[in-house]
Motif scaffolding. Structure first.
Motif, PDB file in Angstrom:
ATOM      1  N   ALA A   1      -6.552 -25.411 -23.071  1.00 56.32           N
ATOM      2  CA  ALA A   1      -5.178 -25.455 -22.565  1.00 56.32           C
ATOM      3  C   ALA A   1      -5.146 -25.930 -21.120  1.00 56.32           C
ATOM      4  N   GLU A   2      -6.201 -25.629 -20.358  1.00 54.41           N
ATOM      5  CA  GLU A   2      -6.239 -26.071 -18.963  1.00 54.41           C
ATOM      6  C   GLU A   2      -6.412 -27.578 -18.888  1.00 54.41           C
ATOM      7  N   ASP A   3      -7.232 -28.142 -19.777  1.00 56.36           N
ATOM      8  CA  ASP A   3      -7.431 -29.590 -19.793  1.00 56.36           C
ATOM      9  C   ASP A   3      -6.208 -30.313 -20.353  1.00 56.36           C
ATOM     10  N   ASP A   4      -5.513 -29.673 -21.275  1.00 54.85           N
ATOM     11  CA  ASP A   4      -4.367 -30.307 -21.922  1.00 54.85           C
ATOM     12  C   ASP A   4      -3.339 -29.231 -22.271  1.00 54.85           C
ATOM     13  N   PRO A   5      -2.357 -28.976 -21.371  1.00 51.35           N
ATOM     14  CA  PRO A   5      -1.382 -27.913 -21.620  1.00 51.35           C
ATOM     15  C   PRO A   5      -0.533 -28.162 -22.859  1.00 51.35           C
ATOM     16  N   MET A   6      -0.424 -29.420 -23.302  1.00 51.95           N
ATOM     17  CA  MET A   6       0.398 -29.717 -24.472  1.00 51.95           C
ATOM     18  C   MET A   6      -0.271 -29.270 -25.768  1.00 51.95           C
ATOM     19  N   SER A   7      -1.568 -28.895 -25.673  1.00 45.49           N
ATOM     20  CA  SER A   7      -2.232 -28.351 -26.855  1.00 45.49           C
ATOM     21  C   SER A   7      -1.711 -26.964 -27.182  1.00 45.49           C
ATOM     22  N   GLU A   8      -0.998 -26.351 -26.217  1.00 47.61           N
ATOM     23  CA  GLU A   8      -0.466 -25.010 -26.401  1.00 47.61           C
ATOM     24  C   GLU A   8       0.879 -25.006 -27.127  1.00 47.61           C
TER      25      GLU A   8
ATOM     26  N   GLY B   1      -8.349 -33.717 -14.370  1.00 46.85           N
ATOM     27  CA  GLY B   1      -8.886 -32.368 -14.240  1.00 46.85           C
ATOM     28  C   GLY B   1      -7.859 -31.269 -14.425  1.00 46.85           C
ATOM     29  N   GLY B   2      -6.743 -31.598 -15.080  1.00 44.98           N
ATOM     30  CA  GLY B   2      -5.741 -30.565 -15.401  1.00 44.98           C
ATOM     31  C   GLY B   2      -5.179 -29.928 -14.160  1.00 44.98           C
ATOM     32  N   ARG B   3      -5.215 -28.614 -14.082  1.00 39.71           N
ATOM     33  CA  ARG B   3      -4.616 -27.865 -12.964  1.00 39.71           C
ATOM     34  C   ARG B   3      -5.385 -28.037 -11.664  1.00 39.71           C
ATOM     35  N   ARG B   4      -6.585 -28.529 -11.780  1.00 42.77           N
ATOM     36  CA  ARG B   4      -7.412 -28.615 -10.570  1.00 42.77           C
ATOM     37  C   ARG B   4      -6.957 -29.719  -9.649  1.00 42.77           C
ATOM     38  N   GLY B   5      -5.878 -30.463 -10.101  1.00 42.31           N
ATOM     39  CA  GLY B   5      -5.296 -31.446  -9.205  1.00 42.31           C
ATOM     40  C   GLY B   5      -6.035 -32.746  -9.252  1.00 42.31           C
ATOM     41  N   GLY B   6      -5.820 -33.546  -8.217  1.00 41.54           N
ATOM     42  CA  GLY B   6      -6.428 -34.868  -8.180  1.00 41.54           C
ATOM     43  C   GLY B   6      -5.794 -35.751  -9.185  1.00 41.54           C
ATOM     44  N   GLY B   7      -6.286 -36.877  -9.298  1.00 48.25           N
ATOM     45  CA  GLY B   7      -6.079 -37.743 -10.407  1.00 48.25           C
ATOM     46  C   GLY B   7      -4.708 -38.202 -10.744  1.00 48.25           C
ATOM     47  N   ARG B   8      -3.805 -38.518  -9.809  1.00 46.60           N
ATOM     48  CA  ARG B   8      -2.623 -39.253 -10.212  1.00 46.60           C
ATOM     49  C   ARG B   8      -3.029 -40.693 -10.394  1.00 46.60           C
ATOM     50  N   ARG B   9      -2.928 -41.152 -11.611  1.00 50.22           N
ATOM     51  CA  ARG B   9      -3.460 -42.472 -11.907  1.00 50.22           C
ATOM     52  C   ARG B   9      -2.327 -43.439 -12.129  1.00 50.22           C
ATOM     53  N   GLY B  10      -2.579 -44.656 -11.887  1.00 55.71           N
ATOM     54  CA  GLY B  10      -1.547 -45.673 -12.077  1.00 55.71           C
ATOM     55  C   GLY B  10      -1.347 -45.968 -13.527  1.00 55.71           C
ATOM     56  N   GLY B  11      -0.269 -46.720 -13.852  1.00 62.81           N
ATOM     57  CA  GLY B  11      -0.006 -47.099 -15.230  1.00 62.81           C
ATOM     58  C   GLY B  11       1.417 -46.874 -15.573  1.00 62.81           C
TER      59      GLY B  11
ATOM     60  N   LYS C   1       4.227 -42.717 -24.092  1.00 65.78           N
ATOM     61  CA  LYS C   1       4.280 -42.108 -22.764  1.00 65.78           C
ATOM     62  C   LYS C   1       3.700 -40.702 -22.785  1.00 65.78           C
ATOM     63  N   THR C   2       3.984 -39.954 -23.833  1.00 72.20           N
ATOM     64  CA  THR C   2       3.465 -38.599 -23.953  1.00 72.20           C
ATOM     65  C   THR C   2       1.939 -38.605 -24.040  1.00 72.20           C
ATOM     66  N   GLU C   3       1.395 -39.526 -24.826  1.00 76.32           N
ATOM     67  CA  GLU C   3      -0.061 -39.639 -24.931  1.00 76.32           C
ATOM     68  C   GLU C   3      -0.676 -40.060 -23.599  1.00 76.32           C
ATOM     69  N   GLU C   4       0.034 -40.922 -22.872  1.00 75.42           N
ATOM     70  CA  GLU C   4      -0.452 -41.346 -21.556  1.00 75.42           C
ATOM     71  C   GLU C   4      -0.488 -40.165 -20.593  1.00 75.42           C
ATOM     72  N   MET C   5       0.541 -39.335 -20.630  1.00 75.76           N
ATOM     73  CA  MET C   5       0.580 -38.147 -19.772  1.00 75.76           C
ATOM     74  C   MET C   5      -0.572 -37.199 -20.086  1.00 75.76           C
ATOM     75  N   ARG C   6      -0.822 -36.997 -21.366  1.00 77.08           N
ATOM     76  CA  ARG C   6      -1.906 -36.102 -21.767  1.00 77.08           C
ATOM     77  C   ARG C   6      -3.253 -36.640 -21.302  1.00 77.08           C
ATOM     78  N   GLU C   7      -3.447 -37.939 -21.438  1.00 77.44           N
ATOM     79  CA  GLU C   7      -4.716 -38.552 -21.041  1.00 77.44           C
ATOM     80  C   GLU C   7      -4.913 -38.473 -19.526  1.00 77.44           C
ATOM     81  N   ASN C   8      -3.831 -38.732 -18.757  1.00 73.31           N
ATOM     82  CA  ASN C   8      -3.928 -38.644 -17.300  1.00 73.31           C
ATOM     83  C   ASN C   8      -4.228 -37.229 -16.853  1.00 73.31           C
ATOM     84  N   TRP C   9      -3.655 -36.251 -17.573  1.00 70.31           N
ATOM     85  CA  TRP C   9      -3.912 -34.850 -17.226  1.00 70.31           C
ATOM     86  C   TRP C   9      -5.382 -34.516 -17.454  1.00 70.31           C
ATOM     87  N   ARG C  10      -5.912 -34.973 -18.589  1.00 64.56           N
ATOM     88  CA  ARG C  10      -7.323 -34.691 -18.884  1.00 64.56           C
ATOM     89  C   ARG C  10      -8.235 -35.328 -17.833  1.00 64.56           C
ATOM     90  N   ARG C  11      -7.974 -36.603 -17.529  1.00 70.04           N
ATOM     91  CA  ARG C  11      -8.831 -37.322 -16.576  1.00 70.04           C
ATOM     92  C   ARG C  11      -8.706 -36.759 -15.168  1.00 70.04           C
TER      93      ARG C  11
END
Length: 294
Positions: free
Chosen positions: A186-193, A284-294, A272-282
């Motif tokens: 759930a931390e890597d992908d909150p939408m799995s919840e 690091g989820g809640r640990r921040g970082g990683g706002r990716r372009g696209g 778009k939803t799949e893109e959001m999930r993938e960006n969240w995983r890459r």
């Protein structure tokens, strides 16, 4: 027997009244959220109360339906925003909720405004009425006799306005969750919840005293105006009706946004939803970082 005869007589006697009818109906919409299911027992009562208060403006709304015998437009009542609140939550909720909805029964057409993550769309679709079963139940709603109808609605898998927390205590849902998230936590992908139900029960109360086949939002197809709707966790109740008003909003088809079919729009939401999930995983989820372009 007398009650059934009365209802049938009422249905038959008002058909001729449908000519030159116009009106404006006010609806109060309220959606409930089971806060206990989201907290895993770790959320305090005070925290639940705070979150519920922040969500209130998105879960309790007022809408205006302006209608005549063949056309209608359903819009949220304009109001001043009371502060920014939770902008992230608000943007997410609004992105999966419909804007103005216009129906033309004579053309079997519905036009629906949508704003999805800052971009405007205009969905052009045919009206899909439920297979209603009209019951013998009736009751008064205000000054109108209302009759109960029930049906089942197929839910698009990308309609996150009906999302709910996945029931992980159920073995069948456990396996489904595992397959759909590829062991992501759930931390890597909150939408799995969360999950979107495949179908939901719909209960409508309509009045043949106002013989127009419309109602709030996408709903209609009954021999009278829908005064109350219960859809999943949402209740929509008519609080006021003004028939043949001297001043009312002109019913016009909306033109704002890029016109797309329902299928095209659903594909855009899915991607778009799949893109959001993938960006969240890459990221690091809640640990921040990683706002990716696209």
């Amino acid at each position: 027997m007398k009650k059934t005869t009365l209802l049938l007589a009422l249905l038959c006697s008002v058909v001729s009244l449908a000519q030159s009818i116009s009106g404006q109906a006010t609806y109060m919409s309220k959606t409930t959220v089971d806060m206990d299911s989201w907290g895993d027992g770790r959320m305090s009562e005070d925290m639940k109360k705070q979150i519920a208060e922040r969500m209130k403006s998105f879960l309790e709304k007022t809408f205006i339906l302006t209608f005549n015998e063949s056309q209608s437009i359903y819009k949220e009542e304009e109001k001043l925003e009371a502060g920014s609140g939770s902008r992230g939550w608000g943007m997410m909720m609004n992105s999966y909720s419909a804007g103005a909805q216009y129906k033309d029964i004579s053309k079997n057409q519905i036009l629906e405004e949508r704003e999805f993550f800052g971009k405007q769309f205009l969905i052009n679709d045919t009206i899909t009425n439920l297979k209603w079963e009209i019951t013998k139940d009736s009751r008064m709603i205000g000054q109108y006799m209302a009759i109960k109808a029930i049906g089942m609605k197929q839910v698009d898998p990308n309609d996150f306005s009906m999302a709910r927390r996945r029931n992980r205590n159920n073995d069948e849902n456990k396996e489904e969750a595992k397959d759909s998230t590829d062991t992501a936590s759930a931390e890597d992908d909150p939408m799995s919840e969360i999950e979107v139900p495949k179908e939901v029960a719909v209960t409508a109360w309509f009045t043949p005293q106002i013989p127009v086949g419309t109602g709030p939002g996408e709903y209609g197809g009954l021999p009278g105006l829908i005064l109350e709707l219960n859809v999943d966790r949402t209740t929509i109740l008519c609080s006021k009706i003004v028939m043949n008003p001297k001043e009312a909003e002109k019913i016009e088809a909306p033109k704002k946004g890029d016109e797309v079919s329902r299928e095209e729009y659903n594909l855009i939401v899915k991607e778009k939803t799949e893109e959001m999930r993938e960006n969240w995983r890459r990221g690091g989820g809640r640990r921040g970082g990683g706002r990716r372009g696209g």
